[in-house]
Design a protein around this motif. Structure first.
Motif, PDB file in Angstrom:
ATOM      1  N   PHE A 228      52.084 -48.784 106.081  1.00 31.93           N
ATOM      2  CA  PHE A 228      52.194 -47.326 106.067  1.00 31.93           C
ATOM      3  C   PHE A 228      51.186 -46.703 105.102  1.00 31.93           C
ATOM      4  N   THR A 229      50.989 -47.296 103.929  1.00 31.06           N
ATOM      5  CA  THR A 229      50.026 -46.736 102.988  1.00 31.06           C
ATOM      6  C   THR A 229      48.624 -46.712 103.600  1.00 31.06           C
ATOM      7  N   GLN A 230      48.327 -47.685 104.443  1.00 32.50           N
ATOM      8  CA  GLN A 230      47.011 -47.742 105.083  1.00 32.50           C
ATOM      9  C   GLN A 230      46.885 -46.676 106.165  1.00 32.50           C
ATOM     10  N   THR A 231      47.886 -46.586 107.035  1.00 35.56           N
ATOM     11  CA  THR A 231      47.823 -45.581 108.097  1.00 35.56           C
ATOM     12  C   THR A 231      47.915 -44.173 107.513  1.00 35.56           C
ATOM     13  N   PHE A 232      48.687 -44.025 106.427  1.00 34.53           N
ATOM     14  CA  PHE A 232      48.810 -42.710 105.795  1.00 34.53           C
ATOM     15  C   PHE A 232      47.467 -42.269 105.221  1.00 34.53           C
ATOM     16  N   SER A 233      46.804 -43.136 104.476  1.00 31.38           N
ATOM     17  CA  SER A 233      45.505 -42.780 103.895  1.00 31.38           C
ATOM     18  C   SER A 233      44.467 -42.541 104.980  1.00 31.38           C
ATOM     19  N   ALA A 234      44.522 -43.337 106.046  1.00 23.51           N
ATOM     20  CA  ALA A 234      43.597 -43.125 107.164  1.00 23.51           C
ATOM     21  C   ALA A 234      43.831 -41.751 107.795  1.00 23.51           C
ATOM     22  N   ASP A 235      45.101 -41.361 107.901  1.00 23.98           N
ATOM     23  CA  ASP A 235      45.418 -40.053 108.473  1.00 23.98           C
ATOM     24  C   ASP A 235      44.958 -38.919 107.553  1.00 23.98           C
ATOM     25  N   ILE A 236      45.123 -39.099 106.232  1.00 26.86           N
ATOM     26  CA  ILE A 236      44.651 -38.080 105.283  1.00 26.86           C
ATOM     27  C   ILE A 236      43.137 -37.917 105.396  1.00 26.86           C
ATOM     28  N   ALA A 237      42.428 -39.037 105.489  1.00 26.52           N
ATOM     29  CA  ALA A 237      40.972 -38.969 105.639  1.00 26.52           C
ATOM     30  C   ALA A 237      40.593 -38.315 106.966  1.00 26.52           C
ATOM     31  N   SER A 238      41.325 -38.664 108.026  1.00 31.29           N
ATOM     32  CA  SER A 238      41.036 -38.093 109.338  1.00 31.29           C
ATOM     33  C   SER A 238      41.224 -36.576 109.325  1.00 31.29           C
ATOM     34  N   GLN A 239      42.331 -36.118 108.734  1.00 29.77           N
ATOM     35  CA  GLN A 239      42.569 -34.672 108.660  1.00 29.77           C
ATOM     36  C   GLN A 239      41.531 -33.988 107.768  1.00 29.77           C
ATOM     37  N   TYR A 240      41.067 -34.675 106.734  1.00 27.37           N
ATOM     38  CA  TYR A 240      40.019 -34.124 105.867  1.00 27.37           C
ATOM     39  C   TYR A 240      38.766 -33.832 106.694  1.00 27.37           C
ATOM     40  N   TYR A 241      38.360 -34.817 107.502  1.00 30.98           N
ATOM     41  CA  TYR A 241      37.165 -34.629 108.327  1.00 30.98           C
ATOM     42  C   TYR A 241      37.387 -33.566 109.396  1.00 30.98           C
ATOM     43  N   GLN A 242      38.605 -33.439 109.890  1.00 32.28           N
ATOM     44  CA  GLN A 242      38.873 -32.415 110.900  1.00 32.28           C
ATOM     45  C   GLN A 242      38.751 -31.004 110.317  1.00 32.28           C
ATOM     46  N   LEU A 328      30.984 -34.466 104.773  1.00 35.65           N
ATOM     47  CA  LEU A 328      30.566 -34.545 106.169  1.00 35.65           C
ATOM     48  C   LEU A 328      29.100 -34.943 106.260  1.00 35.65           C
ATOM     49  N   GLY A 329      28.314 -34.453 105.303  1.00 39.04           N
ATOM     50  CA  GLY A 329      26.904 -34.860 105.280  1.00 39.04           C
ATOM     51  C   GLY A 329      26.751 -36.350 105.048  1.00 39.04           C
ATOM     52  N   VAL A 330      27.576 -36.906 104.168  1.00 43.27           N
ATOM     53  CA  VAL A 330      27.555 -38.360 103.937  1.00 43.27           C
ATOM     54  C   VAL A 330      27.892 -39.101 105.220  1.00 43.27           C
ATOM     55  N   LEU A 331      28.899 -38.585 105.946  1.00 41.72           N
ATOM     56  CA  LEU A 331      29.295 -39.218 107.203  1.00 41.72           C
ATOM     57  C   LEU A 331      28.180 -39.123 108.238  1.00 41.72           C
ATOM     58  N   ARG A 505      24.422 -24.107 120.438  1.00 38.90           N
ATOM     59  CA  ARG A 505      25.624 -24.009 119.597  1.00 38.90           C
ATOM     60  C   ARG A 505      26.679 -25.014 120.029  1.00 38.90           C
ATOM     61  N   ASP A 506      26.952 -25.066 121.326  1.00 42.21           N
ATOM     62  CA  ASP A 506      27.977 -25.983 121.834  1.00 42.21           C
ATOM     63  C   ASP A 506      27.598 -27.436 121.575  1.00 42.21           C
ATOM     64  N   ALA A 507      26.312 -27.759 121.720  1.00 37.24           N
ATOM     65  CA  ALA A 507      25.875 -29.140 121.518  1.00 37.24           C
ATOM     66  C   ALA A 507      26.057 -29.564 120.064  1.00 37.24           C
ATOM     67  N   ARG A 508      25.695 -28.695 119.129  1.00 33.43           N
ATOM     68  CA  ARG A 508      25.841 -29.044 117.717  1.00 33.43           C
ATOM     69  C   ARG A 508      27.320 -29.150 117.315  1.00 33.43           C
ATOM     70  N   ILE A 509      28.136 -28.232 117.823  1.00 36.72           N
ATOM     71  CA  ILE A 509      29.579 -28.328 117.554  1.00 36.72           C
ATOM     72  C   ILE A 509      30.141 -29.608 118.169  1.00 36.72           C
ATOM     73  N   GLY A 510      29.700 -29.927 119.377  1.00 38.50           N
ATOM     74  CA  GLY A 510      30.168 -31.142 120.043  1.00 38.50           C
ATOM     75  C   GLY A 510      29.740 -32.403 119.325  1.00 38.50           C
ATOM     76  N   LEU A 511      28.548 -32.382 118.717  1.00 33.77           N
ATOM     77  CA  LEU A 511      28.079 -33.556 117.978  1.00 33.77           C
ATOM     78  C   LEU A 511      28.973 -33.827 116.768  1.00 33.77           C
ATOM     79  N   THR A 512      29.285 -32.789 116.020  1.00 32.08           N
ATOM     80  CA  THR A 512      30.168 -32.967 114.860  1.00 32.08           C
ATOM     81  C   THR A 512      31.553 -33.410 115.303  1.00 32.08           C
ATOM     82  N   ARG A 513      32.047 -32.809 116.366  1.00 29.00           N
ATOM     83  CA  ARG A 513      33.363 -33.193 116.878  1.00 29.00           C
ATOM     84  C   ARG A 513      33.370 -34.669 117.279  1.00 29.00           C
ATOM     85  N   ALA A 514      32.340 -35.112 117.955  1.00 27.89           N
ATOM     86  CA  ALA A 514      32.275 -36.506 118.393  1.00 27.89           C
ATOM     87  C   ALA A 514      32.223 -37.453 117.204  1.00 27.89           C
ATOM     88  N   LEU A 515      31.477 -37.081 116.169  1.00 28.39           N
ATOM     89  CA  LEU A 515      31.376 -37.928 114.982  1.00 28.39           C
ATOM     90  C   LEU A 515      32.726 -38.030 114.273  1.00 28.39           C
TER      91      LEU A 515
END
Length: 563
Positions: A228-242, A328-331, A505-515
């Protein structure tokens, strides 16, 4: 009048001394028991001990309620300071200390450990008690007499896996009319008993079954909490990037507005020069207005996403914080990181490392054991007892027990009902439950394989989507430049430029979303397979080898062993 002794006060004082120091002292003793059991199960399940504290200790101090890394987190409306910029690691640390969901899981694990400690206490028990009463009788308006009776007892009990039970007891009795030592009786008594089932409930470890399951389930719970600590931290990181993805959308919307404003200025010049129609100017202006509406919606979406993230971290919505865009720039600079395993290998890791798989194995074992327990109920109850007791020597010599005159006894209890209907039905139902457990286990494994396959395909799809978006951005940028150059040369109309800008605009937004989608999927995938490690501050470290549960499987068994 005879001297009255303050027996009630004395007994209350003794009880207070025996009760312990304070309620806080009892809480500390409970913590010692629970933490000791948890440390044992961590060594058993993980091969090491991890720091664990059930106390909820969010970052709060002084007038400003939140303090992280020695620096305050400002609250909107309470300070004029700029918003606090939080890095990913700071958010992971905040979540581990402040998150209510994380605290709930800690408390659940602590409660299970405390219950196990209590169950162990019942198997080997040392205790006792103190009781007493003082009574005064009144006659003719005045006291006619007082008497008191008190007793204290020390007991030791020990249960055995073969069903046996040993009890030892030492009692001290006091009776007095409170008029003096000569009218006071102080006696003692010792007794012991050992009971051993000979048929029903005897041998085969059936008596230990309940404690065995508690021991095993807590070990699995420790493994599940670790995952759970692993999935929880992964979820926190995922929401951070979102959240950063929404922020990046804002940046692209603003950049698009700037381009549309330049395009509108150019079209106006061309309209005034008679090179373009007024319709094209209206089209350019409409696109700009629509872009500003889209920016407002994106800003609201970003603010809502950030507020939800604050709640996830355990911060109030009014906390004046923002996330660090450089993360996000690091990513982006790092690009996609491939998962170093193939699909079939991932399935194998899931089947050998996921705690829920081990839990299903445990349920199969329990169902098979329940059949043995149901079969054991057909046997007659035949219990053998032996005991011994000795009383004190005299009314004032409680320390001298007459062991040479003690009473010894033996007893054999037999009980066998001729009506076995309940046992018959329970046995048959246990057989059916065992067969059903195997079917559920097989279906569960199929679902695990399907889940891993789906996650792996989703990961591959996210990888391909990012590569496509990279090419899409390159095409959109080239199309935007070409459309603008052709517009200036009078080779196309404003609509072509507007469509090109919208596509960029859509392409750049889509690129970040995909990443972000790929990174979120990758972290969740690794966490589910045990390929992440999380330190005490919530920071994520990727593992070269997945953690598996061989230690627990070797101790508690597997269906492949014929359970």
């Amino acid at each position: 009048m005879p001297r009255r002794y303050p027996w009630p006060l004395l007994m209350v004082s003794v009880c207070g001394l025996l009760a312990g120091c304070s309620l806080d002292g009892y809480a500390r003793k409970a913590d010692e028991s629970a933490y000791g059991v948890l440390a044992e199960k961590q060594r058993e399940a993980l091969g090491l001990e991890r720091a664990f504290d059930v106390e909820y200790g969010p970052f709060r101090e002084g007038a400003n309620p939140f303090l992280l890394g020695g620096l305050p987190i400002p609250m909107a409306g309470l300070t004029a300071a700029d918003a606090r910029v939080l890095s990913l690691n700071e958010c992971l640390e905040l979540a581990c200390h402040n998150s209510r969901a994380f605290q709930d899981r800690k408390e659940a694990l602590y409660s299970a450990a405390l219950r196990l400690a209590n169950a162990r206490h019942d198997w080997s028990f040392f205790g006792g008690g103190l009781s007493g009463s003082t009574r005064g009788d009144a006659a003719g308006g005045g006291p006619a007499g007082w008497d008191t009776a008190d007793a204290s007892r020390l007991d030791f009990a020990r249960r055995f896996a073969n069903g046996g039970r040993l009890t030892l007891g030492l009692a001290l009795d006091l009776a007095s009319d409170l008029l003096g030592w000569n009218s006071t009786t102080l006696g003692s008594n010792f007794d012991s008993n050992f009971t051993q089932p000979l048929l029903r409930g005897a041998w085969r470890g059936l008596a230990y079954e309940d404690l065995y399951r508690r021991e095993r389930d807590l070990a699995i719970a420790v493994l599940d909490y670790e995952r759970f600590t692993q999935t929880f931290s992964a979820d926190i990181a995922s929401q951070y990037y979102q959240v950063l993805r929404e922020l990046d959308t804002l940046a692209n919307e603003r950049a698009n507005i700037e381009r549309l404003e330049r395009n509108l200025s150019l079209v106006r010049v061309q309209v005034e020069a008679g090179e373009r129609s007024r319709i094209e100017q209206d089209q350019a202006e409409t696109s700009l207005l629509n872009a500003r509406v889209s920016l407002t919606r994106s800003l609201q979406a970003y603010q809502n996403q950030l507020d939800r993230y604050k709640i996830t971290l355990g911060l109030p919505v009014g906390a004046d914080v923002v996330l660090d865009p450089s993360e996000l720039g690091v990513l982006i600079d790092r690009g996609l990181v491939a998962v170093p395993i193939e699909e079939e290998q991932a399935i194998t890791l899931a089947l050998k490392g996921r705690p829920d798989v081990l839990g299903e194995i445990a349920r199969i074992r329990d169902a098979a054991r329940d059949v043995d327990i149901a079969a054991d109920a057909f046997l007659p109850l035949l219990d053998a007892q032996v005991g011994y007791g000795a009383a004190g020597t005299g009314p004032h010599e409680p320390t001298r027990l007459r062991f040479n005159e003690g009473g010894r006894y033996g007893q054999l209890d037999l009980d066998y009902p001729f009506d076995q209907t309940d046992n018959r039905d329970n046995y048959r139902l246990a057989q059916i439950a065992r067969a059903r457990a195997w079917r559920q286990y097989e279906a569960f494994l199929d679902n695990v394989r399907l889940e891993v396959r789906s996650a792996y395909r989703q990961l591959a799809q996210a990888y391909q989507a990012y590569e496509i978006q990279v090419r899409n951005v390159a095409v959109a940028e080239r199309r935007s430049l070409l459309a603008l150059e052709e517009q200036r040369a009078g080779l196309n109309n404003a609509r072509d430029v507007l469509e090109a800008e919208e596509g960029l605009r859509d392409a750049r937004i889509g690129l970040t979303r995909a990443l972000v989608d790929y990174e979120s999927t990758r972290l969740t995938f690794l966490a589910r397979l045990g390929l992440l490690d999380v330190d005490e501050n919530g920071k994520i470290h990727e593992r070269d080898e997945a953690f598996q549960y061989e230690r627990l499987e070797a101790r508690y068994g597997s269906p492949s062993a014929g359970l």
